[in-house]
Design a protein around this motif. Structure first.
Motif, mmCIF file in Angstrom:
data_model
loop_
_atom_site.group_PDB
_atom_site.id
_atom_site.type_symbol
_atom_site.label_atom_id
_atom_site.label_comp_id
_atom_site.label_asym_id
_atom_site.label_seq_id
_atom_site.Cartn_x
_atom_site.Cartn_y
_atom_site.Cartn_z
ATOM 1 N N GLU A 1 0.831 -1.213 0.000
ATOM 2 C CA GLU A 1 0.000 0.000 0.000
ATOM 3 C C GLU A 1 0.859 1.253 0.000
ATOM 4 O O GLU A 1 0.576 2.220 -0.719
ATOM 5 N N LEU A 2 1.921 1.233 0.805
ATOM 6 C CA LEU A 2 2.814 2.394 0.849
ATOM 7 C C LEU A 2 3.532 2.570 -0.483
ATOM 8 O O LEU A 2 3.624 3.691 -1.000
ATOM 9 N N LEU A 3 4.017 1.486 -1.051
ATOM 10 C CA LEU A 3 4.705 1.585 -2.334
ATOM 11 C C LEU A 3 3.780 2.118 -3.422
ATOM 12 O O LEU A 3 4.193 2.935 -4.247
ATOM 13 N N ALA A 4 2.531 1.660 -3.399
ATOM 14 C CA ALA A 4 1.566 2.142 -4.389
ATOM 15 C C ALA A 4 1.270 3.624 -4.184
ATOM 16 O O ALA A 4 1.135 4.391 -5.150
ATOM 17 N N ASP A 5 1.186 4.032 -2.924
ATOM 18 C CA ASP A 5 0.932 5.436 -2.608
ATOM 19 C C ASP A 5 2.080 6.310 -3.089
ATOM 20 O O ASP A 5 1.864 7.385 -3.669
#
Length: 216
Positions: free
Chosen positions: A17-21
């Motif tokens: 999720e963080l990488l996608a954000d």
């Protein structure tokens, strides 16, 4: 914004999720100018944002923008003990011009102590070990206090940097890395320095490409 002294709040291993954000943020900032990227970083990370500079032209340009956009951002330099005098004098000139005093972060040992331990200047026989001890270890120590850091890398500097995102995850240090100048060129950086009369290291006028440690 005085920086916090605690450890970083971002995880050592980022979630998907963080990488996608971060990828979404990088895409959104792809066409943005550096001051806009710096403003985004300062608003998102506040006192958990820092910047490292070796006082190259890119670092001087970012300090120029920080003075207007986010002047209280923590900025640091790796004072290995092997720096050019011109570099240290540039730090003072930038402080007078912009009111930003770059923090000199030092290794655990002085040059004299370090060379005594290793029987002389280690940079002559094992420059990688010297850099690991007097640069990388210091970066790791400093970044324990922050969630994100800015750098002055540009995509046109090398093939390794050609795909650098504006915002991404720095797996080496376990923090978010923001590169406001990623989509700029060397020519644009120098045009800015000349047009805005930004202080820069006079060693560049003498043909020096790197102005980090004088031994290398």
């Amino acid at each position: 914004m005085a920086h916090s002294e605690g450890t970083r709040s971002t995880p050592a291993e980022p979630s998907q999720e963080l990488l996608a954000d971060l990828a979404r943020a990088s895409d959104a900032l792809e066409a943005a100018e550096p001051p806009e990227i710096i403003r985004w970083a300062a608003e998102r990370y506040g006192d958990r944002l820092t910047m490292a500079t070796a006082f190259g032209p890119e670092g001087c340009a970012i300090i120029h923008w920080l003075a207007t956009v986010a002047p209280r951002t923590h900025v640091f330099n790796l004072e290995t003990g092997y720096q050019f005098q011109e570099t240290l004098e540039l730090r003072d000139r930038l402080a007078r011009r912009y009111g930003i005093e770059v923090v000199l972060e030092r290794p655990a040992t002085t040059v004299e102590e370090y060379e005594r331990i290793h029987g002389g200047p280690l940079h002559r026989t094992d420059s990688n070990r010297c850099c690991a001890d007097r640069k990388i270890a210091v970066i790791e120590r400093v970044l324990e206090r922050f969630d994100a850091w800015m750098s002055g890398i540009r995509r046109d500097q090398s093939s390794d940097r050609a795909l650098s995102p504006i915002v991404g995850w720095d797996r080496k240090f376990g923090v978010v890395k923001i590169s406001p100048l990623a989509n700029w060129t060397k020519a644009k950086v120098w045009d800015l320095i000349v047009s805005e009369n930004i202080p820069y290291n006079p060693l560049h006028d003498q043909g020096y490409i790197s102005i980090g440690c004088w031994p290398v």
